[in-house]
Design a protein around this motif. Structure first.
Motif, PDB file in Angstrom:
ATOM      1  N   VAL A  78       1.239  -1.568   0.454  1.00 57.73           N
ATOM      2  CA  VAL A  78       0.565   0.302  -0.020  1.00 57.73           C
ATOM      3  C   VAL A  78       0.606   1.491   0.208  1.00 57.73           C
ATOM      4  CG1 VAL A  78      -1.322   1.440   1.248  1.00 57.73           C
ATOM      5  CG2 VAL A  78      -1.982  -1.097   1.295  1.00 57.73           C
ATOM      6  N   ALA A  79       2.130   1.153   0.813  1.00 54.85           N
ATOM      7  CA  ALA A  79       2.524   2.855   0.706  1.00 54.85           C
ATOM      8  C   ALA A  79       3.192   2.452  -0.999  1.00 54.85           C
ATOM      9  CB  ALA A  79       4.193   2.063   2.016  1.00 54.85           C
ATOM     10  N   ARG A  80       3.502   1.602  -1.165  1.00 56.79           N
ATOM     11  CA  ARG A  80       4.034   1.988  -2.825  1.00 56.79           C
ATOM     12  C   ARG A  80       3.466   2.716  -3.596  1.00 56.79           C
ATOM     13  NH1 ARG A  80       3.047  -0.364  -7.497  1.00 56.79           N
ATOM     14  NH2 ARG A  80       4.687  -0.337  -9.159  1.00 56.79           N
ATOM     15  N   VAL A  81       1.614   2.032  -3.766  1.00 54.16           N
ATOM     16  CA  VAL A  81       1.071   2.586  -4.105  1.00 54.16           C
ATOM     17  C   VAL A  81       0.434   4.395  -3.671  1.00 54.16           C
ATOM     18  CG1 VAL A  81      -1.484   2.809  -4.377  1.00 54.16           C
ATOM     19  CG2 VAL A  81      -0.018   0.373  -4.528  1.00 54.16           C
ATOM     20  N   VAL A  82       0.433   4.184  -2.510  1.00 52.99           N
ATOM     21  CA  VAL A  82       0.303   5.546  -2.316  1.00 52.99           C
ATOM     22  C   VAL A  82       1.785   7.057  -2.719  1.00 52.99           C
ATOM     23  CG1 VAL A  82       0.614   7.295   0.117  1.00 52.99           C
ATOM     24  CG2 VAL A  82      -0.965   5.004  -0.174  1.00 52.99           C
ATOM     25  N   LEU A  83       3.176   6.225  -2.257  1.00 49.94           N
ATOM     26  CA  LEU A  83       3.989   7.379  -3.002  1.00 49.94           C
ATOM     27  C   LEU A  83       3.672   7.701  -4.019  1.00 49.94           C
ATOM     28  CD1 LEU A  83       7.076   8.554  -2.626  1.00 49.94           C
ATOM     29  CD2 LEU A  83       7.885   6.362  -2.317  1.00 49.94           C
ATOM     30  N   ALA A  84       3.358   6.422  -5.207  1.00 50.23           N
ATOM     31  CA  ALA A  84       3.621   6.448  -6.807  1.00 50.23           C
ATOM     32  C   ALA A  84       2.675   7.415  -7.348  1.00 50.23           C
ATOM     33  CB  ALA A  84       3.284   5.372  -7.119  1.00 50.23           C
ATOM     34  N   ASP A  85       0.958   7.629  -6.059  1.00 47.78           N
ATOM     35  CA  ASP A  85       0.449   7.973  -6.655  1.00 47.78           C
ATOM     36  C   ASP A  85       0.256   9.375  -6.222  1.00 47.78           C
ATOM     37  OD1 ASP A  85      -1.311   6.072  -7.196  1.00 47.78           O
ATOM     38  OD2 ASP A  85      -3.159   6.152  -5.570  1.00 47.78           O
ATOM     39  N   CYS A  87       3.393  10.540  -6.517  1.00 52.26           N
ATOM     40  CA  CYS A  87       4.538  11.397  -7.410  1.00 52.26           C
ATOM     41  C   CYS A  87       3.316  11.710  -8.684  1.00 52.26           C
ATOM     42  CB  CYS A  87       5.056  10.410  -7.755  1.00 52.26           C
ATOM     43  SG  CYS A  87       6.458  10.298  -7.186  1.00 52.26           S
ATOM     44  N   ARG A  88       2.606  10.895  -8.935  1.00 50.77           N
ATOM     45  CA  ARG A  88       1.675  11.103 -10.136  1.00 50.77           C
ATOM     46  C   ARG A  88       1.417  11.946 -10.516  1.00 50.77           C
ATOM     47  NH1 ARG A  88       0.494   5.600  -9.760  1.00 50.77           N
ATOM     48  NH2 ARG A  88       1.694   4.971 -10.213  1.00 50.77           N
ATOM     49  N   GLY A  89       0.405  12.809  -8.361  1.00 50.81           N
ATOM     50  CA  GLY A  89      -0.619  13.954  -8.664  1.00 50.81           C
ATOM     51  C   GLY A  89       0.310  14.672  -8.186  1.00 50.81           C
ATOM     52  N   GLN A  90       2.404  14.615  -7.947  1.00 49.05           N
ATOM     53  CA  GLN A  90       2.648  15.590  -8.298  1.00 49.05           C
ATOM     54  C   GLN A  90       1.928  17.247  -6.915  1.00 49.05           C
ATOM     55  OE1 GLN A  90       3.605  18.805 -11.047  1.00 49.05           O
ATOM     56  NE2 GLN A  90       4.081  16.766 -12.608  1.00 49.05           N
ATOM     57  N   TYR A  91       2.395  15.573  -5.104  1.00 47.35           N
ATOM     58  CA  TYR A  91       2.313  15.634  -4.343  1.00 47.35           C
ATOM     59  C   TYR A  91       3.345  17.356  -4.298  1.00 47.35           C
ATOM     60  CZ  TYR A  91       2.217  15.826   0.764  1.00 47.35           C
ATOM     61  OH  TYR A  91       1.710  16.042   2.192  1.00 47.35           O
ATOM     62  N   ARG A  92       3.287  18.170  -3.075  1.00 47.01           N
ATOM     63  CA  ARG A  92       3.404  19.609  -3.051  1.00 47.01           C
ATOM     64  C   ARG A  92       3.684  19.931  -1.454  1.00 47.01           C
ATOM     65  NH1 ARG A  92       2.577  25.089  -6.270  1.00 47.01           N
ATOM     66  NH2 ARG A  92       3.811  26.237  -4.435  1.00 47.01           N
ATOM     67  N   GLY A  93       4.963  19.748  -1.329  1.00 45.61           N
ATOM     68  CA  GLY A  93       5.699  20.574  -0.120  1.00 45.61           C
ATOM     69  C   GLY A  93       5.761  21.844   0.921  1.00 45.61           C
ATOM     70  N   THR A  94       6.192  21.656   1.328  1.00 47.45           N
ATOM     71  CA  THR A  94       7.047  23.276   1.358  1.00 47.45           C
ATOM     72  C   THR A  94       7.791  23.888   0.696  1.00 47.45           C
ATOM     73  OG1 THR A  94       8.364  22.914   2.970  1.00 47.45           O
ATOM     74  CG2 THR A  94       6.017  23.047   3.855  1.00 47.45           C
ATOM     75  N   ASP A  95       8.013  22.967   0.086  1.00 47.23           N
ATOM     76  CA  ASP A  95       9.640  23.113  -0.544  1.00 47.23           C
ATOM     77  C   ASP A  95       9.902  23.172  -1.763  1.00 47.23           C
ATOM     78  OD1 ASP A  95      10.628  21.294   0.350  1.00 47.23           O
ATOM     79  OD2 ASP A  95      12.702  22.520   1.170  1.00 47.23           O
ATOM     80  N   GLY A  96       8.788  22.409  -2.258  1.00 44.32           N
ATOM     81  CA  GLY A  96       9.011  21.379  -3.042  1.00 44.32           C
ATOM     82  C   GLY A  96       8.214  20.479  -3.760  1.00 44.32           C
ATOM     83  N   TYR A  97       7.575  19.738  -4.739  1.00 43.65           N
ATOM     84  CA  TYR A  97       7.123  18.708  -5.248  1.00 43.65           C
ATOM     85  C   TYR A  97       7.529  17.678  -5.404  1.00 43.65           C
ATOM     86  CZ  TYR A  97       6.903  21.135  -9.757  1.00 43.65           C
ATOM     87  OH  TYR A  97       7.411  21.172 -10.928  1.00 43.65           O
ATOM     88  N   LEU A  98       6.617  16.028  -5.511  1.00 37.69           N
ATOM     89  CA  LEU A  98       7.077  15.081  -5.808  1.00 37.69           C
ATOM     90  C   LEU A  98       6.945  15.211  -7.791  1.00 37.69           C
ATOM     91  CD1 LEU A  98       6.350  12.771  -3.604  1.00 37.69           C
ATOM     92  CD2 LEU A  98       8.751  13.528  -4.023  1.00 37.69           C
ATOM     93  N   SER A  99       7.175  14.450  -8.365  1.00 36.81           N
ATOM     94  CA  SER A  99       7.049  14.892 -10.189  1.00 36.81           C
ATOM     95  C   SER A  99       7.104  13.045 -10.889  1.00 36.81           C
ATOM     96  CB  SER A  99       7.834  15.707 -10.906  1.00 36.81           C
ATOM     97  OG  SER A  99       8.933  15.303 -10.950  1.00 36.81           O
ATOM     98  N   ARG A 100       8.503  11.813  -9.834  1.00 36.91           N
ATOM     99  CA  ARG A 100       8.358  11.006 -11.255  1.00 36.91           C
ATOM    100  C   ARG A 100       8.165  10.420  -9.384  1.00 36.91           C
ATOM    101  NH1 ARG A 100      12.050  11.571 -16.857  1.00 36.91           N
ATOM    102  NH2 ARG A 100      10.403   9.551 -16.456  1.00 36.91           N
ATOM    103  N   PHE A 101       7.838   8.181  -9.912  1.00 38.63           N
ATOM    104  CA  PHE A 101       7.658   6.980  -9.930  1.00 38.63           C
ATOM    105  C   PHE A 101       8.588   6.018 -10.175  1.00 38.63           C
ATOM    106  CE2 PHE A 101       6.407   3.063  -7.978  1.00 38.63           C
ATOM    107  CZ  PHE A 101       7.003   3.436  -6.965  1.00 38.63           C
ATOM    108  N   GLU A 102       9.658   5.295  -9.675  1.00 35.16           N
ATOM    109  CA  GLU A 102      10.098   4.007 -10.337  1.00 35.16           C
ATOM    110  C   GLU A 102      10.435   3.475  -9.526  1.00 35.16           C
ATOM    111  OE1 GLU A 102      13.686   3.101 -13.389  1.00 35.16           O
ATOM    112  OE2 GLU A 102      13.046   5.369 -12.845  1.00 35.16           O
ATOM    113  N   ASP A 103       9.935   1.526  -9.638  1.00 37.75           N
ATOM    114  CA  ASP A 103      10.500   1.005  -8.633  1.00 37.75           C
ATOM    115  C   ASP A 103      11.802   0.199  -8.970  1.00 37.75           C
ATOM    116  OD1 ASP A 103       8.236  -0.487  -7.257  1.00 37.75           O
ATOM    117  OD2 ASP A 103       7.662  -0.009  -9.385  1.00 37.75           O
TER     118      ASP A 103
END
Length: 135
Positions: A78-85, A87-103
């Motif tokens: 489940v943690a894998r799916v949450v992290l992948a999602d 990245c796909r959704g470009q989760y935004r934090g205070t100083d940046g955002y996630l944008s790509r995911f790879e196993d």
């Protein structure tokens, strides 16, 4: 001035906390880990790359722990799916955002290392590559 790299540990941890409401999420194993199960420990490990634009390609070690093997395995998946999602959704934090995911590897059960695995502790580990961009 060149962009400052985002805090990948904070971005990944916040994204996992957001998606895993039933688990404790940490960057390091807490001393009282047994009281915090189910637990996900996610942190950057050596490797990856960055560039002058502040784009960071980081390797992330994710360990999921629970008192039951099946629960620990499911938490890792489940943690894998949450992290992948995230990245796909470009989760935004205070100083940046996630944008790509790879196993890279996992999730797979680990029975060595600290804390010591036993009848009340099962751990699964995986490694992912994520890209973080500054705001």
């Amino acid at each position: 001035m060149r962009p400052v790299l985002p805090d990948v540990d904070a971005l990944v941890g916040d994204a996992l906390r957001h998606g895993l409401s039933a688990a404790t999420v940490r960057v390091a194993w807490p001393d009282d880990w047994a009281d915090r199960l189910p637990l996900v420990v996610a942190r950057r490990v050596p490797g990856g790359s960055s560039n002058p634009l502040g784009i960071d390609v980081a390797l992330i070690d994710v360990q999921a722990a629970a008192m039951d093997r099946r629960e620990a395995s499911r938490l890792a998946r489940v943690a894998r799916v949450v992290l992948a999602d995230a990245c796909r959704g470009q989760y935004r934090g205070t100083d940046g955002y996630l944008s790509r995911f790879e196993d890279v590897s996992g999730p797979a059960e680990i029975r060595t290392g600290e804390p010591t695995a036993g009848p009340d502790l099962f751990r699964f580990q995986a490694t992912y590559r994520v890209t973080a961009r500054p705001i």
